[in-house]
Structures are given as structure tokens and as C-alpha cells.
Design a protein around this motif. Structure first.
Motif, PDB file in Angstrom:
ATOM      1  N   MET A 198      43.606  40.131  51.445  1.00 24.32           N
ATOM      2  CA  MET A 198      42.530  40.977  50.953  1.00 24.32           C
ATOM      3  C   MET A 198      42.135  40.565  49.530  1.00 24.32           C
ATOM      4  SD  MET A 198      41.903  43.079  53.447  1.00 24.32           S
ATOM      5  CE  MET A 198      42.478  41.979  54.745  1.00 24.32           C
ATOM      6  N   GLN A 199      40.839  40.563  49.278  1.00 23.26           N
ATOM      7  CA  GLN A 199      40.307  40.137  47.987  1.00 23.26           C
ATOM      8  C   GLN A 199      40.254  41.270  46.961  1.00 23.26           C
ATOM      9  OE1 GLN A 199      36.084  39.342  47.338  1.00 23.26           O
ATOM     10  NE2 GLN A 199      36.564  37.179  47.042  1.00 23.26           N
ATOM     11  N   ASP A 200      40.626  42.480  47.341  1.00 22.23           N
ATOM     12  CA  ASP A 200      40.537  43.635  46.464  1.00 22.23           C
ATOM     13  C   ASP A 200      41.332  43.434  45.173  1.00 22.23           C
ATOM     14  OD1 ASP A 200      40.655  44.248  49.422  1.00 22.23           O
ATOM     15  OD2 ASP A 200      39.650  46.037  48.698  1.00 22.23           O
ATOM     16  N   ALA A 201      41.015  44.264  44.168  1.00 20.58           N
ATOM     17  CA  ALA A 201      41.703  44.172  42.876  1.00 20.58           C
ATOM     18  C   ALA A 201      43.208  44.362  43.029  1.00 20.58           C
ATOM     19  CB  ALA A 201      41.136  45.211  41.908  1.00 20.58           C
ATOM     20  N   GLN A 202      43.606  45.265  43.921  1.00 21.66           N
ATOM     21  CA  GLN A 202      45.019  45.425  44.249  1.00 21.66           C
ATOM     22  C   GLN A 202      45.277  44.630  45.525  1.00 21.66           C
ATOM     23  OE1 GLN A 202      47.106  47.016  42.162  1.00 21.66           O
ATOM     24  NE2 GLN A 202      45.325  47.318  40.851  1.00 21.66           N
ATOM     25  N   GLY A 203      45.781  43.424  45.378  1.00 17.44           N
ATOM     26  CA  GLY A 203      45.894  42.496  46.502  1.00 17.44           C
ATOM     27  C   GLY A 203      46.856  42.958  47.581  1.00 17.44           C
ATOM     28  N   SER A 204      46.653  42.444  48.780  1.00 18.37           N
ATOM     29  CA  SER A 204      47.522  42.763  49.902  1.00 18.37           C
ATOM     30  C   SER A 204      47.242  41.810  51.048  1.00 18.37           C
ATOM     31  CB  SER A 204      47.291  44.205  50.380  1.00 18.37           C
ATOM     32  OG  SER A 204      45.986  44.356  50.904  1.00 18.37           O
ATOM     33  N   VAL A 205      48.108  41.866  52.050  1.00 18.52           N
ATOM     34  CA  VAL A 205      47.906  41.166  53.321  1.00 18.52           C
ATOM     35  C   VAL A 205      47.921  42.211  54.428  1.00 18.52           C
ATOM     36  CG1 VAL A 205      49.041  39.698  55.036  1.00 18.52           C
ATOM     37  CG2 VAL A 205      48.759  38.874  52.703  1.00 18.52           C
ATOM     38  N   THR A 206      46.996  42.086  55.372  1.00 21.38           N
ATOM     39  CA  THR A 206      46.959  42.963  56.535  1.00 21.38           C
ATOM     40  C   THR A 206      47.472  42.194  57.745  1.00 21.38           C
ATOM     41  OG1 THR A 206      45.097  44.265  55.713  1.00 21.38           O
ATOM     42  CG2 THR A 206      45.455  44.278  58.086  1.00 21.38           C
ATOM     43  N   SER A 226      42.703  39.968  43.555  1.00 19.70           N
ATOM     44  CA  SER A 226      41.669  38.935  43.656  1.00 19.70           C
ATOM     45  C   SER A 226      42.202  37.718  44.404  1.00 19.70           C
ATOM     46  CB  SER A 226      41.169  38.541  42.258  1.00 19.70           C
ATOM     47  OG  SER A 226      40.631  39.651  41.592  1.00 19.70           O
ATOM     48  N   CYS A 227      42.773  37.984  45.572  1.00 21.87           N
ATOM     49  CA  CYS A 227      43.416  36.930  46.367  1.00 21.87           C
ATOM     50  C   CYS A 227      42.423  36.353  47.375  1.00 21.87           C
ATOM     51  CB  CYS A 227      44.631  37.486  47.101  1.00 21.87           C
ATOM     52  SG  CYS A 227      45.786  38.377  46.019  1.00 21.87           S
ATOM     53  N   ASN A 228      42.354  35.042  47.458  1.00 23.50           N
ATOM     54  CA  ASN A 228      41.397  34.387  48.335  1.00 23.50           C
ATOM     55  C   ASN A 228      42.030  33.398  49.297  1.00 23.50           C
ATOM     56  OD1 ASN A 228      38.447  35.084  47.366  1.00 23.50           O
ATOM     57  ND2 ASN A 228      39.704  34.899  45.537  1.00 23.50           N
ATOM     58  N   GLY A 229      43.197  32.873  48.982  1.00 19.68           N
ATOM     59  CA  GLY A 229      43.836  31.880  49.841  1.00 19.68           C
ATOM     60  C   GLY A 229      45.054  32.449  50.539  1.00 19.68           C
ATOM     61  N   LEU A 230      45.270  32.009  51.782  1.00 18.46           N
ATOM     62  CA  LEU A 230      46.460  32.420  52.523  1.00 18.46           C
ATOM     63  C   LEU A 230      46.904  31.279  53.420  1.00 18.46           C
ATOM     64  CD1 LEU A 230      48.374  34.855  53.048  1.00 18.46           C
ATOM     65  CD2 LEU A 230      46.962  35.357  55.054  1.00 18.46           C
ATOM     66  N   ALA A 242      47.442  33.157  47.657  1.00 18.94           N
ATOM     67  CA  ALA A 242      46.996  32.611  46.379  1.00 18.94           C
ATOM     68  C   ALA A 242      46.005  33.574  45.735  1.00 18.94           C
ATOM     69  CB  ALA A 242      46.354  31.244  46.588  1.00 18.94           C
ATOM     70  N   CYS A 243      46.354  34.066  44.547  1.00 20.62           N
ATOM     71  CA  CYS A 243      45.598  35.142  43.904  1.00 20.62           C
ATOM     72  C   CYS A 243      45.111  34.712  42.520  1.00 20.62           C
ATOM     73  CB  CYS A 243      46.463  36.391  43.776  1.00 20.62           C
ATOM     74  SG  CYS A 243      47.166  36.949  45.358  1.00 20.62           S
ATOM     75  N   ALA A 244      43.885  35.138  42.175  1.00 17.92           N
ATOM     76  CA  ALA A 244      43.298  34.764  40.887  1.00 17.92           C
ATOM     77  C   ALA A 244      43.853  35.579  39.734  1.00 17.92           C
ATOM     78  CB  ALA A 244      41.778  34.921  40.939  1.00 17.92           C
ATOM     79  N   ARG A 245      44.399  36.770  40.044  1.00 17.88           N
ATOM     80  CA  ARG A 245      44.874  37.651  38.972  1.00 17.88           C
ATOM     81  C   ARG A 245      46.274  38.132  39.294  1.00 17.88           C
ATOM     82  NH1 ARG A 245      45.433  42.738  38.288  1.00 17.88           N
ATOM     83  NH2 ARG A 245      44.422  43.273  40.259  1.00 17.88           N
ATOM     84  N   GLY A 246      47.242  37.629  38.527  1.00 19.54           N
ATOM     85  CA  GLY A 246      48.618  38.045  38.726  1.00 19.54           C
ATOM     86  C   GLY A 246      48.971  39.264  37.905  1.00 19.54           C
ATOM     87  N   ALA A 247      50.084  39.899  38.248  1.00 18.82           N
ATOM     88  CA  ALA A 247      50.559  41.061  37.493  1.00 18.82           C
ATOM     89  C   ALA A 247      50.889  40.644  36.056  1.00 18.82           C
ATOM     90  CB  ALA A 247      51.784  41.645  38.176  1.00 18.82           C
ATOM     91  N   HIS A 248      50.586  41.530  35.087  1.00 14.17           N
ATOM     92  CA  HIS A 248      50.824  41.181  33.690  1.00 14.17           C
ATOM     93  C   HIS A 248      50.865  42.442  32.842  1.00 14.17           C
ATOM     94  CE1 HIS A 248      46.528  41.943  32.645  1.00 14.17           C
ATOM     95  NE2 HIS A 248      46.369  41.649  33.908  1.00 14.17           N
TER      96      HIS A 248
END
Length: 370
Positions: A198-206, A226-230, A242-248
Motif C-alpha cells: 500500500m502506498q498510504d502514508a502509514q505503509g502496509s501489505v495486504t 509511501s511504499c511502491n515496490g514489493l 520498498a518504501c520512500a519514507r522510513g520511520a524516524h
């Protein structure tokens, strides 16, 4: 992906502007083996390798002609078409006029191909001709996946947050699956399960049961989004998101991150730094490596040393804008693509992302391997 690429790239550029630290380029076994400047104008998003048919598919998005106005010259129309290349030589192998969209997928058994356009286009891979179009409204196609388990094609839609399921033999729409988020890349385990990032701000996999077309689980990533690759390691049942924004922490810039998790229960096994914001990922079971490509012109290689031990093996320079990727399991080669850009214009009033115009004839395919 193309429809929302500006949002993704804007987020990446914003993160870079505030000092996003990226892993340095590093030595490793992979290099750019070949660049093929194939040219051709028009937008692009996904790239797809048909390993069995030895072809490479790239949908190109067209645009209408624009008349001259004031000091601006006229702009010629760009045709929508599906461009096709030889997977081994990267020489042009044909094209199908009027067939565009964001991505392509092929069923090698039926010889039918599909593009995630609106409506979806179904084409013959032997004659390179359009068979028919398939109405999926109100869904709008983005990512696309063919699953050989039951001969079905899944077209993912951002605005409707679902997947349209299509029979690859006759193009019949079998139903839709509510994914509970904005879907991007999907993968299949070959045994009846699908996984969609999922590309949402809070990433996940369905997780989806392909037999029942029902969601069986949601695996949240916490503050990584902001995940786009799987990609998937089918043997060990491990997913690489693969996510554009990691936890920080609040005062630390976001770091693009590869989230490694178990496919069966979503347990996170590792979080590894990526060299840029990802827009695609693949896995090579022969070498036990996952790959992520980034809009800043880098590729990160993640090595699976064991089912519980992972490390970044290499960060490779590719080509600026080369953000999506496909994999040829026969040769072990990776393919990505981009074009060259002119000077960046003055940002529009009120802010926003400014990007240089594409240099005519500069569209290039890259072949990557050892």
C-alpha cells in the motif's frame, strides 16, 4: 503509478531538500551492462519482462497537439502506444498503436497480454494486435499482475483502492477485491496467495486469497510509508517492501527503507536503508537478492543471507529518473528506463514541483547484471 508519480517524486524531493541522508554508492557485483537509447516520446511508468516470450513491454502515454500561443511554439501530438523490445538485444520488436496505460502483464500460456489502462487493453502477443478493451470503471488502472496459479490478471486502482480480477483466457471480469488502501505493486506466491503493498502514508501489505478473492490480512509497517515496490522470496515466504519514507524521530529526516517481513503473518524481520525513494522492487531466487530502483538514479541490492539475516550488499548508480524495474529470470538481468531532462524551470507561483522538459529522443533502457 504514473498517475501519482508526481506526488511521490515531490515527497522525495522535499525530503532531499531538508537534508535526507542517503547511503553512499558502494562497490559490488552489479553494474550497468548496456544502455540502449531507443528514443520515442511520451510518458511512461512500469516496465515488464516477458521471460518466456523474450520481450520487453513499455507502455507509452500520448498527449494531444498544442497550438502555438504567445512566445510558446506549437507542440506536436504524441501517440499512445505499447512499445515492445527484444529482451536480449533491446532492439525494437514492434508496437501496438492506441494501447497505453501504466503497466503490462503477459500470460505465456494463452499468449494474451494486458495493460493497466482505462479501459484495460487485451492484446495478442504473437500478432501484436489489440483483441479488445475491458471496462473496469470506476477503477483506474495502475499496477498490474499476472498470476499463473489460476490464470488471472489483477489490475490495481488508486482512486477506488481495489483490484479488478480478469480471466486471462477470455478477458472476462471476475470481480473486484477491496484492498483497504492505495495499492501499488503486487506479487504472487504461486500457491494461491497474493500480496499487495500500500502506498498510504502509514505503509502496509495486504494479503489476498486468490481462490476466494478475499483479503485475509493487513500487515502494518507502523511509521514507515509511501511504499511502491514489493518483491517476494517464494521459497522462504519473505516479502521485501520498498518504501520512500522510513520511520524516524521527529527531528530526523525520513530515510527510504526496505521493510523485510514474513508473508504468513507480517512479522517484520529487518529494516534496511535504501539509496533513494523506491518505485519498484524484484527478487532473484537464484542469488537470494532483492533489488529496489529509485528516482534519484540509484539501485539498492539487499542480500538474504538466511531467512532471518539480511544486509545491503550494494548501492549502484543507474540513471536519474530510472525508478521502476523488471527482472528476467533466465539471464538474471534487471531492466529499468528513463529519459534525460532539460533545465529545471522556475517553480510555479504558490510552490509545487518544477521539472525540466524531456530531451527529445533521449528515452533509454538500461540492462543491469553481473
Amino acid at each position: 503509478m504514473l498517475r501519482h508519480a508526481s506526488l511521490l517524486i515531490g515527497a522525495i524531493l522535499a525530503a532531499t531538500a531538508i537534508g535526507l541522508a542517503q547511503p553512499p554508492l558502494s562497490e559490488g557485483p552489479y553494474k550497468v551492462l548496456k544502455t540502449s537509447r531507443v528514443g520515442g516520446e511520451g510518458g511512461w511508468d512500469y516496465i515488464y519482462a516477458d521471460t518466456a516470450g523474450r520481450r520487453l513491454y513499455i507502455p507509452r502515454r500520448g498527449s494531444p497537439a498544442v497550438e502555438a500561443a504567445d512566445s510558446k511554439p506549437a507542440v506536436a501530438a504524441i501517440p499512445t502506444r505499447l512499445t515492445i523490445f527484444n529482451l536480449d538485444t533491446l532492439e525494437p520488436a514492434g508496437e501496438i498503436a492506441g494501447v497505453g496505460g501504466n503497466g503490462a502483464a503477459v500470460d505465456p500460456a494463452s499468449g494474451h497480454g494486458f495493460t493497466s489502462s482505462r479501459p484495460v487493453s487485451m492484446f495478442d502477443t504473437k500478432t501484436l494486435s489489440l483483441i479488445k478493451t475491458i471496462d473496469t470503471a470506476p477503477a483506474a488502472g495502475d499496477g498490474i499482475l499476472f498470476d499463473a496459479f489460476n490464470g488471472r490478471v489483477y489490475v490495481f486502482s488508486h482512486p477506488t483502492k481495489d483490484a479488478t480480477v480478469i480471466d486471462s483466457k477470455d478477458g472476462a471480469v471476475l470481480g473486484k477485491i477491496d484492498l483497504g488502501g492505495v495499492p501499488e505493486q503486487g506479487v504472487a506466491d504461486g500457491k494461491g496467495m497474493l500480496y499487495v503493498v500500500m502506498q498510504d502514508a502509514q505503509g502496509s501489505v495486504t494479503a489476498v486469497d486468490a481462490k476466494t478473492m478475499k483479503v485475509t490480512g493487513h500487515y502494518p509497517f507502523g511509521d514507515t510509508g509511501s511504499c511502491n515496490g514489493l518483491a517476494i522470496d517464494v521459497k522462504n515466504r519473505i516479502l521485501f517492501a520498498a518504501c520512500a519514507r522510513g520511520a524516524h524521530p521527529p527531528d530526523v529526516p525520513a530515510q527510504p527503507t526496505m521493510v523485510v517481513l514474513r508473508a504468513d503473518d507480517g512479522k517484520i524481520l529487518a529494516n534496511l536503508p535504501l539509496a533513494g525513494g523506491s518505485d519498484g522492487a524484484v527478487f532473484n531466487p537464484a542469488t537470494m537478492e532483492a533489488f529496489s530502483t529509485h528516482g534519484n538514479g540509484t539501485l539498492t541490492v539487499v542480500k538474504e543471507k538466511s531467512p532471518t539475516d539480511f544486509e545491503v550488499e550494494q548501492n549502484l548508480q543507474t540513471m536519474n529518473g530510472a525508478r521502476t524495474v523488471t527482472f528476467d529470470s533466465k539471464t538474471g538481468h534487471l531492466f529499468t528506463m528513463s529519459d534525460e531532462r532539460g533545465p529545471v524551470p522556475t517553480p510555479p507561483p504558490g510552490g509545487g514541483r518544477a521539472r525540466g522538459a524531456a530531451v527529445p529522443g533521449s528515452f533509454t533502457i538500461l540492462m543491469i547484471g553481473k
